[in-house]
Design a protein around this motif. Structure first.
Motif, PDB file in Angstrom:
ATOM      1  N   LEU A  60       0.929  -1.165  -0.058  1.00  0.00           N
ATOM      2  CA  LEU A  60      -0.203  -0.060  -0.110  1.00  0.00           C
ATOM      3  C   LEU A  60       0.789   1.472  -0.054  1.00  0.00           C
ATOM      4  O   LEU A  60       0.774   2.195  -0.652  1.00  0.00           O
ATOM      5  CB  LEU A  60      -1.079  -0.294   1.037  1.00  0.00           C
ATOM      6  N   LEU A  61       2.007   1.387   0.942  1.00  0.00           N
ATOM      7  CA  LEU A  61       2.847   2.557   0.782  1.00  0.00           C
ATOM      8  C   LEU A  61       3.425   2.683  -0.545  1.00  0.00           C
ATOM      9  O   LEU A  61       3.540   3.800  -1.068  1.00  0.00           O
ATOM     10  CB  LEU A  61       3.879   2.293   1.880  1.00  0.00           C
ATOM     11  N   MET A  62       4.071   1.627  -1.177  1.00  0.00           N
ATOM     12  CA  MET A  62       4.656   1.731  -2.398  1.00  0.00           C
ATOM     13  C   MET A  62       3.561   2.086  -3.562  1.00  0.00           C
ATOM     14  O   MET A  62       3.978   3.185  -4.489  1.00  0.00           O
ATOM     15  CB  MET A  62       5.266   0.538  -2.986  1.00  0.00           C
ATOM     16  N   LEU A  63       2.243   1.664  -3.432  1.00  0.00           N
ATOM     17  CA  LEU A  63       1.032   2.198  -4.124  1.00  0.00           C
ATOM     18  C   LEU A  63       0.748   3.755  -4.270  1.00  0.00           C
ATOM     19  O   LEU A  63       0.476   4.366  -5.272  1.00  0.00           O
ATOM     20  CB  LEU A  63      -0.045   1.301  -4.037  1.00  0.00           C
ATOM     21  N   LEU A  64       0.740   4.135  -3.020  1.00  0.00           N
ATOM     22  CA  LEU A  64       0.462   5.484  -2.698  1.00  0.00           C
ATOM     23  C   LEU A  64       1.623   6.607  -3.003  1.00  0.00           C
ATOM     24  O   LEU A  64       1.509   7.359  -3.534  1.00  0.00           O
ATOM     25  CB  LEU A  64       0.091   5.961  -1.131  1.00  0.00           C
ATOM     26  N   CYS A  65       2.908   5.944  -2.800  1.00  0.00           N
ATOM     27  CA  CYS A  65       4.054   6.960  -2.979  1.00  0.00           C
ATOM     28  C   CYS A  65       4.464   7.125  -4.510  1.00  0.00           C
ATOM     29  O   CYS A  65       5.201   7.997  -4.805  1.00  0.00           O
ATOM     30  CB  CYS A  65       5.134   6.544  -1.871  1.00  0.00           C
ATOM     31  N   PHE A  66       4.322   5.890  -5.184  1.00  0.00           N
ATOM     32  CA  PHE A  66       4.745   5.980  -6.348  1.00  0.00           C
ATOM     33  C   PHE A  66       3.508   6.050  -7.667  1.00  0.00           C
ATOM     34  O   PHE A  66       3.562   5.977  -8.856  1.00  0.00           O
ATOM     35  CB  PHE A  66       5.701   4.908  -6.960  1.00  0.00           C
ATOM     36  N   ARG A  67       2.507   5.675  -7.103  1.00  0.00           N
ATOM     37  CA  ARG A  67       1.125   5.952  -7.749  1.00  0.00           C
ATOM     38  C   ARG A  67       1.398   4.951  -9.023  1.00  0.00           C
ATOM     39  O   ARG A  67       0.984   5.286 -10.116  1.00  0.00           O
ATOM     40  CB  ARG A  67       0.756   7.495  -8.252  1.00  0.00           C
ATOM     41  N   SER A  68       1.623   3.859  -8.680  1.00  0.00           N
ATOM     42  CA  SER A  68       1.961   2.628  -9.711  1.00  0.00           C
ATOM     43  C   SER A  68       1.532   1.326  -9.261  1.00  0.00           C
ATOM     44  O   SER A  68       2.207   1.075  -8.366  1.00  0.00           O
ATOM     45  CB  SER A  68       3.202   2.681 -10.618  1.00  0.00           C
ATOM     46  N   LEU A  69       0.389   0.640  -9.652  1.00  0.00           N
ATOM     47  CA  LEU A  69       0.106  -0.704  -9.462  1.00  0.00           C
ATOM     48  C   LEU A  69       1.316  -1.743  -9.501  1.00  0.00           C
ATOM     49  O   LEU A  69       1.607  -2.609  -8.991  1.00  0.00           O
ATOM     50  CB  LEU A  69      -0.889  -0.964  -9.959  1.00  0.00           C
ATOM     51  N   THR A  70       2.059  -1.263 -10.881  1.00  0.00           N
ATOM     52  CA  THR A  70       2.992  -2.302 -11.348  1.00  0.00           C
ATOM     53  C   THR A  70       4.325  -2.194 -10.338  1.00  0.00           C
ATOM     54  O   THR A  70       4.705  -3.054 -10.106  1.00  0.00           O
ATOM     55  CB  THR A  70       3.476  -1.993 -12.655  1.00  0.00           C
TER      56      THR A  70
END
Length: 770
Positions: free
Chosen positions: A565-575
């Motif tokens: 979730l943190l990576m999704l929010l901070c990079f705004r990329s699902l991949t």
């Protein structure tokens, strides 16, 4: 989506917290430094005033072991430090003395008299009274207890050891050796007590030496170490305050120091290298600092929060020691992160060009030579050129290699190490332990049954106790003798049962299960109101293993889900969120495979000075997962942030990958070398558990910084191309935490060779607007 979400140029859309913190710090330099110093001093002062509350023995234990300790603590009983003197015939055949011979009896009497004369012991018992004579009749045990607090018994056992040693020298044909909690504690403190301190203290100069080589200047090398140390000092103070809510421990303190030094130095290194890079490109001091704050500063915050989440996973184990380690590590990461984005910009602004003071001529020339010739970057340029030319080949080879390395982990066997497994034959007392187990199987680590009843003297309870002692032997769980001590005033009885199997953990656990599942229900279990938890070393190992196994799923799930979730929010990329988790899991799997291959199967064990213990210590896999998953994010976030930054500036994804990997190669390499060196120090310790921890951490960081970040990451991102930035419409309601900063182009004094062009091997000038 085919483009990065919200590609921006020109002035920033939103100023992120890192940029705002760096800007304020640079404008209020002395205030920022003063606030940081006051924070460190105040934290230390509050910690000293509050004092540290350490984890109690009952909190450290799980299952029946914890229940047994709680019963004795509630009753106000302290388990005394028991000691034994093994007296055995030193001859063979006709020269072997029987325990009933006059000479043997004389030696027993001499031992009892000598230990009593020290004034440090009580409850000295004769083997002829307690029937502690071996089955072959050639060994016997004199047993006693140390006076005073059992926690400090190891500090007072020296006169007793000397008395036993003196009697041993006077007896012919007999070997007389002492062993017990106090004597083992003193032996280990003498042998290894300073070992840990030396390892912890040597970590700092090692880190400083590597930084000095990386920067070639004393001041630049001192900054990361100084900031990391102040973060550690502040956290030590905070641990004292927090310990009144969550008790701490010496182990938590050591883990905090390791993690604090690793991330503290890394965060400062990332920030400082980016600031120096921008200045070298011709930026003025203020602009260089702002770019470092907005880019590396943001990467530090994302990484720090992710590491904190990983460390918080330890709080789900239900084990007080792990909870203490997790909270201490979480705090030091948070403090180091805050210091890196606040006081570091102030210090860089204050120092200016003076950050280059204390230049070491040889190192400066070496660094210039490396920079001009490529040095470390030249190696990574060559590797990256091959990876980007054939990404599928690189992906298959790298992933295949990691899968092969991880394969042994499928057969990983975990257990708490026995004394001889932990220390090998390096200490005489370990050999005593082995001889005691041979003469009295299970006698070195008996099961202990703590029985509490409403009236311990009641006839049904007395009868059940007697029946339990009888069935413990008749069932085959023990060969005896089964001893019992009754505390009538507290309505508690303590039964010691030597387990069949002795130091053979698998056989000893079967004997323990027989006591718990068959003997106890058939005897003590039939009397109402009776509690009878079974504790001891074997029980502690089994219960701890069960607790660890039960904690694996919730800890793994918590860390992976929240990191995703943190990576999704901070990079705004699902991949990117998915690939980040997969790559980190590959890194952890490879570390598990190396541990299993070296310490369980013994492949190359001699290269790291390891003994063939045949198992991995039970707490290590979960501990490694949490630590490695957190630390791996340091490199991943730093590299991916640089790639995303280049993509936001208009580069193609492949060019952005090349630019991001090459420009971060030097700092990632320096950071990895520091971590590997620090962790490798612990791999040199004599204790097998510390050796396993050090080797596992060092190997994992090395793999992560090379195969994962240098080969797999660029190969995967090159193959995914624009799909790297995929963010589905149905997720756009999520908050945007990217807060990237884009700076308008400022004049450069020179146009250095573009990293992307360098990776391709041509000479295109760098694009404007970095």
């Amino acid at each position: 989506m085919g483009k990065v979400d919200s590609v921006r140029t020109g002035t920033p859309r939103v100023r992120g917290i890192a940029a705002r913190a760096g800007g304020w710090s640079a404008r209020h330099r002395w205030a920022a430094v003063t606030v940081w110093v006051l924070f460190v001093v105040l934290a230390m002062g509050l910690g000293s005033a509050a004092g540290r509350v350490d984890v109690k023995e009952s909190d450290q234990m799980s299952g029946e072991v914890g229940q047994a300790v709680q019963i004795t603590e509630d009753a106000g009983l302290k388990d005394p430090a028991g000691e034994s003197v093994l007296i055995r015939s030193d001859g063979t055949g006709a020269t072997s003395l029987e325990a009933t011979s006059p000479q043997f009896r004389s030696a027993v009497a001499a031992v009892m008299k000598a230990v009593q004369a020290t004034g440090e012991v009580t409850a000295v018992t004769s083997p002829y009274t307690t029937k502690t004579i071996s089955a072959d009749g050639h060994s016997a045990l004199v047993q006693f207890e140390m006076r005073g607090d059992p926690e400090t018994a190891s500090e007072r056992v020296a006169p007793v050891l000397k008395a036993v040693e003196r009697v041993d020298g006077e007896q012919q044909g007999l070997a007389i050796e002492e062993i017990g909690g106090a004597s083992m504690g003193k032996t280990f403190d003498d042998a290894f007590g300073n070992d840990f301190q030396r390892a912890e203290l040597s970590a700092v100069p090692v880190a400083f030496g590597i930084l000095l080589i990386a920067f070639g200047a004393l001041v630049a090398a001192l900054l990361p170490v100084a900031l990391a140390l102040t973060a550690i000092v502040a956290t030590m103070g905070l641990m004292g305050v927090v310990s009144h809510l969550q008790p701490m421990s010496e182990t938590a303190n050591s883990v905090m120091l390791l993690v604090g030094l690793a991330v503290g130095v890394d965060y400062c290194l990332f920030y400082l290298r980016r600031e120096r890079e921008e200045r070298a490109r011709g930026r003025d001091a203020q602009t260089a600092l702002m770019i470092a704050a907005a880019t590396s500063g943001r990467a530090i915050i994302v990484s720090g929060v992710t590491v904190c989440v990983a460390m918080a996973g330890m709080l789900f184990t239900g084990l007080a020691e792990f909870e203490a380690m997790g909270l201490a590590s979480l705090m030091v990461v948070a403090v180091a992160m805050v210091g890196s984005v606040t006081v570091l910009p102030a210090l860089l602004s204050l120092l200016g060009e003076r950050v280059e003071k204390g230049r070491v001529p040889f190192l400066r020339r070496l660094k210039r030579s490396q920079d001009n010739a490529g040095g470390e970057s030249r190696v990574w340029r060559a590797v990256l050129r091959s990876v980007l030319r054939r990404p599928w080949t690189a992906l298959v080879l790298a992933a295949g290699a990691l899968a092969a390395i991880a394969l042994p982990a499928l057969g990983m066997h975990t257990q708490n190490l026995t004394l001889d497994q932990e220390f090998g034959d390096s200490l005489p007392i370990v050999q005593t332990y082995q001889r005691l187990n041979e003469a009295f199987p299970g006698g070195a680590d008996p099961a202990r049954v703590v029985v509490r009843a409403e009236d311990i003297s009641a006839a049904p309870v007395r009868q059940a106790l007697a029946e339990f002692r009888r069935q413990a032997v008749s069932s085959g769980a023990s060969k005896g003798p089964v001893d019992m001590v009754t505390h009538d005033a507290e309505n508690i009885a303590v039964i010691d049962v030597p387990l069949v199997g002795g130091s053979d953990q698998d056989r000893a656990v079967k004997s323990l299960d027989l006591l718990r599942d068959t003997v106890r229900p058939a005897t003590l279990g039939k009397v109402g109101g009776v509690e009878a938890p079974i504790t001891g070393q074997v029980a502690g190992s089994k219960d701890f293993n069960d607790q660890i196994v039960g904690a694996v799923v919730p800890v793994f799930a918590f860390v992976v889900v929240f990191a995703f979730l943190l990576m999704l929010l901070c990079f705004r990329s699902l991949t990117i969120a998915i690939t980040s988790i997969v790559l980190n899991l590959l890194s952890v799997g490879a570390a598990y495979g190396i541990l299993t291959a070296v310490f369980q199967h013994g492949w190359g064990a001699s290269l790291v000075g390891a003994e063939g213990v045949g198992a991995i210590i039970s707490w290590l896999p979960l501990f490694l997962f949490v630590i490695l998953f957190g630390l791996s994010m340091d490199y991943h976030v730093f590299v991916v942030s640089r790639i995303r930054e280049a993509r936001l500036q208009g580069r193609t994804t492949r060019d952005a990958v090349a630019h991001g990997v090459v420009t971060t190669a030097g700092v990632v390499t320096s950071a990895a070398v520091i971590m590997v060196a620090v962790f490798a120090i612990f791999g040199t310790l004599s204790m097998q558990s510390m050796k396993q921890m050090g080797v596992g951490l060092a190997a994992a960081v090395l793999i992560d910084a090379t195969i994962i970040r240098g080969i797999l990451l660029p190969a995967v991102m090159a193959l995914l191309d624009e799909r790297n930035w995929y963010f589905p419409k149905w997720l756009r309601w999520l908050p945007d935490l990217t807060h990237d900063e884009s700076f308008a182009d400022t004049p450069l004094t020179a146009a250095p060779k573009d990293a992307t062009a360098a990776a391709r091997g041509d000479e295109e000038p760098e694009r404007a607007g970095v």
